[in-house]
Write a protein that holds these residues in place. Structure first.
Motif, PDB file in Angstrom:
ATOM      1  N   LYS A  18       0.789  -1.233   0.000  1.00  0.00           N
ATOM      2  CA  LYS A  18       0.000   0.000   0.000  1.00  0.00           C
ATOM      3  C   LYS A  18       0.819   1.279   0.000  1.00  0.00           C
ATOM      4  CE  LYS A  18      -4.104  -2.064   2.134  1.00  0.00           C
ATOM      5  NZ  LYS A  18      -5.123  -1.954   3.216  1.00  0.00           N
ATOM      6  N   LEU A  19       2.066   1.195   0.455  1.00  0.00           N
ATOM      7  CA  LEU A  19       2.887   2.409   0.537  1.00  0.00           C
ATOM      8  C   LEU A  19       4.003   2.426  -0.500  1.00  0.00           C
ATOM      9  CD1 LEU A  19       3.251   2.799   4.431  1.00  0.00           C
ATOM     10  CD2 LEU A  19       1.409   3.591   2.931  1.00  0.00           C
ATOM     11  N   ASN A  20       4.039   1.405  -1.355  1.00  0.00           N
ATOM     12  CA  ASN A  20       5.040   1.344  -2.442  1.00  0.00           C
ATOM     13  C   ASN A  20       6.465   1.192  -1.931  1.00  0.00           C
ATOM     14  OD1 ASN A  20       2.893   1.942  -4.356  1.00  0.00           O
ATOM     15  ND2 ASN A  20       3.052   4.067  -3.690  1.00  0.00           N
ATOM     16  N   GLU A  21       6.598   0.615  -0.724  1.00  0.00           N
ATOM     17  CA  GLU A  21       7.943   0.428  -0.180  1.00  0.00           C
ATOM     18  C   GLU A  21       8.634  -0.749  -0.864  1.00  0.00           C
ATOM     19  OE1 GLU A  21       9.839  -0.738   4.166  1.00  0.00           O
ATOM     20  OE2 GLU A  21       8.360   0.879   4.047  1.00  0.00           O
ATOM     21  N   VAL A  22       9.887  -0.523  -1.248  1.00  0.00           N
ATOM     22  CA  VAL A  22      10.721  -1.584  -1.813  1.00  0.00           C
ATOM     23  C   VAL A  22      11.915  -1.736  -0.874  1.00  0.00           C
ATOM     24  CG1 VAL A  22      12.069  -2.363  -3.790  1.00  0.00           C
ATOM     25  CG2 VAL A  22      10.022  -0.958  -4.149  1.00  0.00           C
ATOM     26  N   PRO A  23      11.902  -2.757  -0.002  1.00  0.00           N
ATOM     27  CA  PRO A  23      12.952  -2.866   1.025  1.00  0.00           C
ATOM     28  C   PRO A  23      14.371  -2.783   0.481  1.00  0.00           C
ATOM     29  CG  PRO A  23      11.179  -4.412   1.491  1.00  0.00           C
ATOM     30  CD  PRO A  23      10.869  -3.801   0.152  1.00  0.00           C
ATOM     31  N   THR A  24      14.610  -3.336  -0.700  1.00  0.00           N
ATOM     32  CA  THR A  24      15.971  -3.316  -1.241  1.00  0.00           C
ATOM     33  C   THR A  24      16.393  -1.928  -1.716  1.00  0.00           C
ATOM     34  OG1 THR A  24      15.106  -3.983  -3.410  1.00  0.00           O
ATOM     35  CG2 THR A  24      15.883  -5.739  -1.932  1.00  0.00           C
ATOM     36  N   LYS A  25      15.414  -0.995  -1.838  1.00  0.00           N
ATOM     37  CA  LYS A  25      15.727   0.365  -2.295  1.00  0.00           C
ATOM     38  C   LYS A  25      15.732   1.386  -1.168  1.00  0.00           C
ATOM     39  CE  LYS A  25      13.977   2.186  -5.852  1.00  0.00           C
ATOM     40  NZ  LYS A  25      12.943   2.757  -6.752  1.00  0.00           N
ATOM     41  N   LEU A  26      15.503   0.938   0.073  1.00  0.00           N
ATOM     42  CA  LEU A  26      15.406   1.881   1.180  1.00  0.00           C
ATOM     43  C   LEU A  26      16.660   2.738   1.329  1.00  0.00           C
ATOM     44  CD1 LEU A  26      13.552   0.094   4.144  1.00  0.00           C
ATOM     45  CD2 LEU A  26      12.812   2.076   2.816  1.00  0.00           C
ATOM     46  N   ASP A  27      17.817   2.097   1.228  1.00  0.00           N
ATOM     47  CA  ASP A  27      19.069   2.857   1.366  1.00  0.00           C
ATOM     48  C   ASP A  27      19.138   3.978   0.339  1.00  0.00           C
ATOM     49  OD1 ASP A  27      20.566   1.938   3.554  1.00  0.00           O
ATOM     50  OD2 ASP A  27      21.118   0.117   2.493  1.00  0.00           O
ATOM     51  N   ASP A  28      18.803   3.665  -0.906  1.00  0.00           N
ATOM     52  CA  ASP A  28      18.860   4.666  -1.970  1.00  0.00           C
ATOM     53  C   ASP A  28      17.830   5.766  -1.762  1.00  0.00           C
ATOM     54  OD1 ASP A  28      20.889   3.258  -3.183  1.00  0.00           O
ATOM     55  OD2 ASP A  28      19.572   2.225  -4.602  1.00  0.00           O
ATOM     56  N   ASP A  29      16.614   5.389  -1.334  1.00  0.00           N
ATOM     57  CA  ASP A  29      15.557   6.378  -1.104  1.00  0.00           C
ATOM     58  C   ASP A  29      15.939   7.341   0.009  1.00  0.00           C
ATOM     59  OD1 ASP A  29      13.935   5.289  -3.082  1.00  0.00           O
ATOM     60  OD2 ASP A  29      12.901   3.949  -1.691  1.00  0.00           O
ATOM     61  N   ILE A  30      16.467   6.796   1.097  1.00  0.00           N
ATOM     62  CA  ILE A  30      16.871   7.630   2.234  1.00  0.00           C
ATOM     63  C   ILE A  30      18.039   8.544   1.837  1.00  0.00           C
ATOM     64  CG2 ILE A  30      17.933   7.563   4.526  1.00  0.00           C
ATOM     65  CD1 ILE A  30      16.279   4.979   5.019  1.00  0.00           C
ATOM     66  N   ALA A  31      19.005   7.982   1.096  1.00  0.00           N
ATOM     67  CA  ALA A  31      20.172   8.773   0.684  1.00  0.00           C
ATOM     68  C   ALA A  31      19.764   9.924  -0.232  1.00  0.00           C
ATOM     69  CB  ALA A  31      21.183   7.873  -0.021  1.00  0.00           C
ATOM     70  N   ALA A  32      18.818   9.673  -1.143  1.00  0.00           N
ATOM     71  CA  ALA A  32      18.365  10.720  -2.059  1.00  0.00           C
ATOM     72  C   ALA A  32      17.691  11.856  -1.295  1.00  0.00           C
ATOM     73  CB  ALA A  32      17.400  10.129  -3.090  1.00  0.00           C
ATOM     74  N   LEU A  33      16.890  11.495  -0.284  1.00  0.00           N
ATOM     75  CA  LEU A  33      16.206  12.506   0.509  1.00  0.00           C
ATOM     76  C   LEU A  33      17.200  13.292   1.362  1.00  0.00           C
ATOM     77  CD1 LEU A  33      13.463  13.667   1.220  1.00  0.00           C
ATOM     78  CD2 LEU A  33      13.177  11.854   2.920  1.00  0.00           C
ATOM     79  N   ARG A  34      18.153  12.595   1.954  1.00  0.00           N
ATOM     80  CA  ARG A  34      19.157  13.268   2.783  1.00  0.00           C
ATOM     81  C   ARG A  34      20.000  14.235   1.934  1.00  0.00           C
ATOM     82  NH1 ARG A  34      21.461   9.012   4.948  1.00  0.00           N
ATOM     83  NH2 ARG A  34      20.271   9.086   6.892  1.00  0.00           N
ATOM     84  N   ASP A  35      20.372  13.804   0.726  1.00  0.00           N
ATOM     85  CA  ASP A  35      21.154  14.676  -0.156  1.00  0.00           C
ATOM     86  C   ASP A  35      20.365  15.940  -0.514  1.00  0.00           C
ATOM     87  OD1 ASP A  35      23.238  12.900  -0.116  1.00  0.00           O
ATOM     88  OD2 ASP A  35      22.780  11.997  -2.057  1.00  0.00           O
ATOM     89  N   TRP A  36      19.076  15.777  -0.766  1.00  0.00           N
ATOM     90  CA  TRP A  36      18.242  16.938  -1.106  1.00  0.00           C
ATOM     91  C   TRP A  36      18.203  17.927   0.058  1.00  0.00           C
ATOM     92  CZ3 TRP A  36      13.708  18.580   1.306  1.00  0.00           C
ATOM     93  CH2 TRP A  36      13.057  19.662   0.678  1.00  0.00           C
ATOM     94  N   ILE A  37      18.036  17.417   1.282  1.00  0.00           N
ATOM     95  CA  ILE A  37      17.973  18.285   2.461  1.00  0.00           C
ATOM     96  C   ILE A  37      19.273  19.082   2.594  1.00  0.00           C
ATOM     97  CG2 ILE A  37      17.933  18.296   4.995  1.00  0.00           C
ATOM     98  CD1 ILE A  37      15.960  15.928   4.836  1.00  0.00           C
ATOM     99  N   LYS A  38      20.396  18.427   2.375  1.00  0.00           N
ATOM    100  CA  LYS A  38      21.692  19.094   2.502  1.00  0.00           C
ATOM    101  C   LYS A  38      21.863  20.205   1.474  1.00  0.00           C
ATOM    102  CE  LYS A  38      24.101  15.112   4.514  1.00  0.00           C
ATOM    103  NZ  LYS A  38      25.126  14.058   4.294  1.00  0.00           N
ATOM    104  N   GLN A  39      21.131  20.109   0.372  1.00  0.00           N
ATOM    105  CA  GLN A  39      21.250  21.099  -0.691  1.00  0.00           C
ATOM    106  C   GLN A  39      20.304  22.290  -0.512  1.00  0.00           C
ATOM    107  OE1 GLN A  39      20.661  18.940  -4.364  1.00  0.00           O
ATOM    108  NE2 GLN A  39      22.236  17.430  -3.830  1.00  0.00           N
ATOM    109  N   GLN A  40      19.493  22.270   0.539  1.00  0.00           N
ATOM    110  CA  GLN A  40      18.546  23.365   0.785  1.00  0.00           C
ATOM    111  C   GLN A  40      19.136  24.330   1.803  1.00  0.00           C
ATOM    112  OE1 GLN A  40      15.988  23.125  -1.387  1.00  0.00           O
ATOM    113  NE2 GLN A  40      17.099  21.239  -1.884  1.00  0.00           N
ATOM    114  N   PRO A  41      19.566  25.513   1.374  1.00  0.00           N
ATOM    115  CA  PRO A  41      20.222  26.435   2.316  1.00  0.00           C
ATOM    116  C   PRO A  41      19.299  26.945   3.420  1.00  0.00           C
ATOM    117  CG  PRO A  41      19.820  27.504   0.190  1.00  0.00           C
ATOM    118  CD  PRO A  41      19.541  26.046   0.005  1.00  0.00           C
TER     119      PRO A  41
END
Length: 310
Positions: A18-41
């Motif tokens: 129901k939430l479209n979670e792909v356990p094998t992609k969690l690391d990549d999903d979290i890393a992409a979000l963290r990188d975006w946050i770091k790029q927001q001044p």
């Protein structure tokens, strides 16, 4: 592997289906979000794995929706600290209100594997002593703990039951359009806790005025999840069986004084959290692109001065 709590098999199944979670992609999903946050001044946000995955789950793993919610979450808490918990949280004052038992989180989810259940007893506080805004802030202490710790609420969502018995005109007068708008915007645009239904029971005369004011502020999806039962308990039981209510309501889902006491200990354990939270928020002077149009978000004024409530 990400540093997060493992879900139960049932919750993991729901997260995938129901939430479209792909356990094998969690690391990549979290890393992409963290990188975006770091790029927001303009944005200083928590970036631990658990915090980020909770937002991803609450947004069904849409990265763009997750970015928007995290931004709105910190933007609103920074801009309106008197409405949304953020900096300088007075835990002792909030606990004083919390102990009244106005908001109670029930231990067993619906059908034992469904949404988390919350009971709101709006007449539990004295409107001559407290405001609904203060009650809402006290509830925010619980909301934050759920956001951080309650995988059932994150994955399966939340159902609220509002018991309106003994609500007075004094209570209703505190629900101004501008405050109602701030509540609905934060719930829908900033929180990753997905509302699955709001049930009103023991509604007094005068309730329709408030209800008809709040309903249009909500999305069409959430409007379809509002249920007004009047005094028809059987109508409520058809959707939430009696056994899932507290013992004070004839159910088997904990007793209110015990639940309040248990939650008080959890809230006290979060004192340091609110000290840490002073490090997070937004600085609108550093935002790249279009500024947030707060006027269009909260452009409502007024209150209710001619309510007759039995």
């Amino acid at each position: 592997m990400p540093s997060i709590r493992p879900l139960s098999p049932e919750l993991q199944k729901t997260a995938i289906e129901k939430l479209n979670e792909v356990p094998t992609k969690l690391d990549d999903d979290i890393a992409a979000l963290r990188d975006w946050i770091k790029q927001q001044p303009h944005l200083k946000a928590r970036t631990d794995d658990q915090f980020l995955v909770n937002f991803l789950r609450g947004c069904k793993f849409s990265l763009e929706r997750t970015k928007a919610k995290i931004d709105r979450f910190y933007t609103l808490r920074t801009k309106y600290p008197d409405f949304y918990l953020a900096h300088n949280v007075d835990v002792d004052k909030a606990l004083e209100i919390f102990r009244l038992g106005t908001i109670v989180i029930l231990p067993r989810p619906l059908n034992d594997n469904g949404p988390r259940l919350a009971l709101l007893r709006l007449a539990s506080y004295d409107p001559s002593k407290y405001t609904f805004q203060q009650v809402n802030l006290a509830g925010g202490l619980m909301q934050q703990i759920m956001l951080d710790e309650d995988d059932v609420a994150i994955v399966n969502g939340l159902i609220s039951i509002l018991d309106m018995s003994n609500v007075t005109t004094g209570h209703f007068l505190q629900m101004t359009p501008s405050f109602a708008k701030k509540m609905t915007v934060f719930q829908e645009e900033a929180l990753p806790l997905r509302p699955q239904g709001v049930h009103f029971i023991n509604t007094p005369s005068g309730f329709d005025t408030i209800f008809n004011m709040i309903k249009p502020m909500m999305s069409k999806k959430q409007q379809g999840r509002l249920y007004v039962h009047g005094t028809k308990w059987e109508a409520l039981y058809n959707q939430i069986p009696k056994q899932y209510l507290p013992v004070e309501y004839g159910g088997e889902n904990g007793s209110i004084p015990e639940l309040v006491q248990q939650w008080e200990q959890r809230i006290l354990a979060y004192r340091n959290y609110w000290e840490e939270e002073k490090n997070y928020g937004t600085d609108e002077s550093l935002r790249v692109g279009q500024p947030v149009d707060f006027e269009s978000l909260f452009g409502l004024q007024g209150s209710f001065r001619q309510l007759n409530v039995d």
